[in-house]
Design an enzyme around this catalytic site. Structure first.
Site, PDB file in Angstrom:
ATOM      1  N   CYS A  48       0.781  -1.240   0.000  1.00 13.07           N
ATOM      2  CA  CYS A  48       0.000   0.000   0.000  1.00 13.07           C
ATOM      3  C   CYS A  48       0.807   1.281   0.000  1.00 13.07           C
ATOM      4  O   CYS A  48       0.482   2.217  -0.735  1.00 13.07           O
ATOM      5  CB  CYS A  48      -0.996  -0.011   1.148  1.00 13.07           C
ATOM      6  N   HIS A  54      -0.677   6.908   5.552  1.00 17.49           N
ATOM      7  CA  HIS A  54       0.367   5.884   5.417  1.00 17.49           C
ATOM      8  C   HIS A  54       1.526   6.300   4.510  1.00 17.49           C
ATOM      9  O   HIS A  54       2.126   5.472   3.836  1.00 17.49           O
ATOM     10  CB  HIS A  54      -0.236   4.558   4.924  1.00 17.49           C
TER      11      HIS A  54
END
Length: 500
Positions: A74, A130
């Site tokens: 990700c 993130h």
């Protein structure tokens, strides 16, 4: 002559967006939904056992993409989306940014929302960031977003909004849910996805339609755990396997979230002016019950199961609707294409290609090749490239080594496979030696990667290896992956926070 026609078609497509069916709207609203670890086989249009009626309908009235590629995990995908560059050009090529890690998306790169703000977009991020938070400058409000509601690091628990560090202090649990720079009260036990959907709907409901909106809804499902409100689990009464039932329930929760966003856009009078994009950030991972079938392997590898994901687009740009487009597109292309949709001329050095004409008219994709990744991580370097129908993998295809070994994630794993819990630092002390492979596949004839042709076609291997070596010249060092104990949330009242 051919290139002139392509330019003319692209300009015409953008003009359609900017006029929006005869109404004077300067720029389209753009809603970008990035699902978390949603596998190829985890969406209704690929698997009728999964109930995603709203996403199916949007795809049927828009375009579903058959060859959308992202990064194996990700953080690199999000970096590529935000910058328009392959992660090996930004230092983001090796895995995710873990808790306690010093590095973040380098500040020299202007992000997608920063560029959109320059032409008047109001920009919002709801969900998962993130891309680093050791410094305040790495966080969303410093990277182009007008508002942020979500978590700064990797996955958080669905109800408690906490995360556990697995490297520095395994017993440590920290809280991670923020509203802009403030911490959301810790006693909020609403299921995180419902909370995020509520905020996204609120943003739309209060938005002034005369200003272009960019809403990046980085939804946190179906990646994490098996907790899910029972009403979604009740959608699958005949599914005996509890893990699969709960996993599918989370996907149906994602579908409902998308429905709620589209309903809000319609109520606000914005739907007819909105381009809605839905993509997964990578294939299903070892820690979930997701499935990438019929493709090979799980997320965090260089095989197709990790990087070929469900994707679709809906909106007024789409002239030819209700079909599946087989053209190649890469996550970097969506950065460039969103800029183009907004009437912005993309920088010439971006890795992303403008696929507006492909979206609008069903034209062939301009993309003929891409790099899956080039990771020079000293312990287990690996790389892969696709040129036309040919794919070459070299080195270690497993980006999460030594957190997992290749045998755990490779193959054509069944939906009811055993879920393997993530390893903590104590489990990684004596890793199995990393894989070191040379694999060649013809993806047109063998999309499932069952037949390695490297020994039969050594000249093709060398051709692709030389091509890959050309890209290697642009590899930059990794961001700072040092794990810093000063990041301990105990130093910040139990909250994961910037510390540098």
């Amino acid at each position: 002559m051919k290139s002139a026609l392509i330019v003319a078609a692209t300009v015409g497509a953008i003009a359609v967006i900017l006029s929006m069916q005869g109404r004077k709207v300067k720029r389209p609203h753009i809603v970008l939904i990035l699902a978390d670890d949603l596998g190829w086989n985890d969406i209704g249009w690929n698997n009728p056992n999964v109930k995603t009626p709203h996403l199916n309908t949007l795809g049927q009235n828009g375009v579903i993409f058959n060859q959308t590629y992202v990064q194996p995990v990700c953080t690199p995908t999000r970096a590529a989306l935000m910058t328009g560059y392959y992660p090996f050009r930004t230092g983001m090529q090796h895995g995710i940014i873990w808790r306690f890690m010093k590095g973040g998306l380098p500040l020299k790169f202007k992000t997608l929302p920063e560029k959109l703000k320059e032409v008047g977009y109001l920009t919002h991020l709801v969900g998962k960031w993130h891309l680093g938070y050791s410094k305040l400058d790495y966080t969303p409000l410093k990277r182009g977003f007008d508002s942020f509601f979500g978590h700064l690091g990797g996955m958080i628990s669905n109800y408690g909004k906490t995360a556990k560090d697995i490297f520095v202090k395994e017993t440590n649990v920290g809280y991670d849910l923020r509203d802009n720079t403030g911490v959301v009260q810790k006693d909020n036990k609403t299921y995180s996805t419902l909370l995020y959907t509520e905020r996204a709907v609120d943003i739309i409901s209060k938005h002034h339609p005369e200003y272009p909106l960019f809403l990046y809804f980085a939804i946190d499902q179906p990646a994490k755990g098996f907790q899910v409100p029972s009403k979604y689990e009740d959608l699958y009464p005949n599914m005996e396997n509890q893990n699969i039932r709960r996993y599918y329930a989370k996907v149906s929760l994602v579908d409902e979230a998308v429905r709620n966003l589209t309903s809000a856009l319609k109520s606000r009078g914005m739907w007819e002016d909105t381009m809605l994009i839905f993509i997964s950030d990578n294939g299903a991972l070892i820690v979930t019950q997701g499935s990438n079938l019929p493709f090979r392997a799980l997320g965090s590898t260089l095989f197709e199961g990790a990087v070929r994901v469900p994707a679709m687009i809906h909106g007024p740009l789409v002239k030819q609707k209700g079909y599946v487009h087989d053209g190649l597109n890469h996550i970097t292309d969506w950065h460039t294409t969103i800029l183009s949709m907004a009437g912005i001329t993309p920088e010439s050095d971006l890795d992303g290609m403008d696929i507006v004409d492909m979206i609008a008219n069903g034209s062939p994709s301009p993309r003929k090749e891409f790099v899956y990744n080039i990771d020079q991580f000293e312990m287990s370097p690996g790389a892969a490239i696709r040129v036309g129908d040919w794919k070459l993998i070299t080195g270690n295809p497993n980006m999460n080594y030594p957190g997992q070994v290749l045998s755990e994630v490779d193959g054509w794993l069944p939906v009811d496979r055993e879920v393997i819990k993530p390893k903590g630092v104590l489990d990684m002390k004596v890793p199995t030696p990393p894989a070191n492979v040379t694999l060649l596949f013809n993806l047109k004839d063998d999309p499932e990667e069952r037949h390695d042709l490297s020994h039969k076609l050594p000249m093709k291997v060398e051709e692709l290896r030389r091509k890959l070596d050309e890209y290697r010249k642009d590899v930059v060092p990794l961001i700072d992956t040092t794990l810093d104990p000063k990041a301990d949330p105990d130093n910040f009242d139990g909250v994961f926070s910037p510390w540098l």
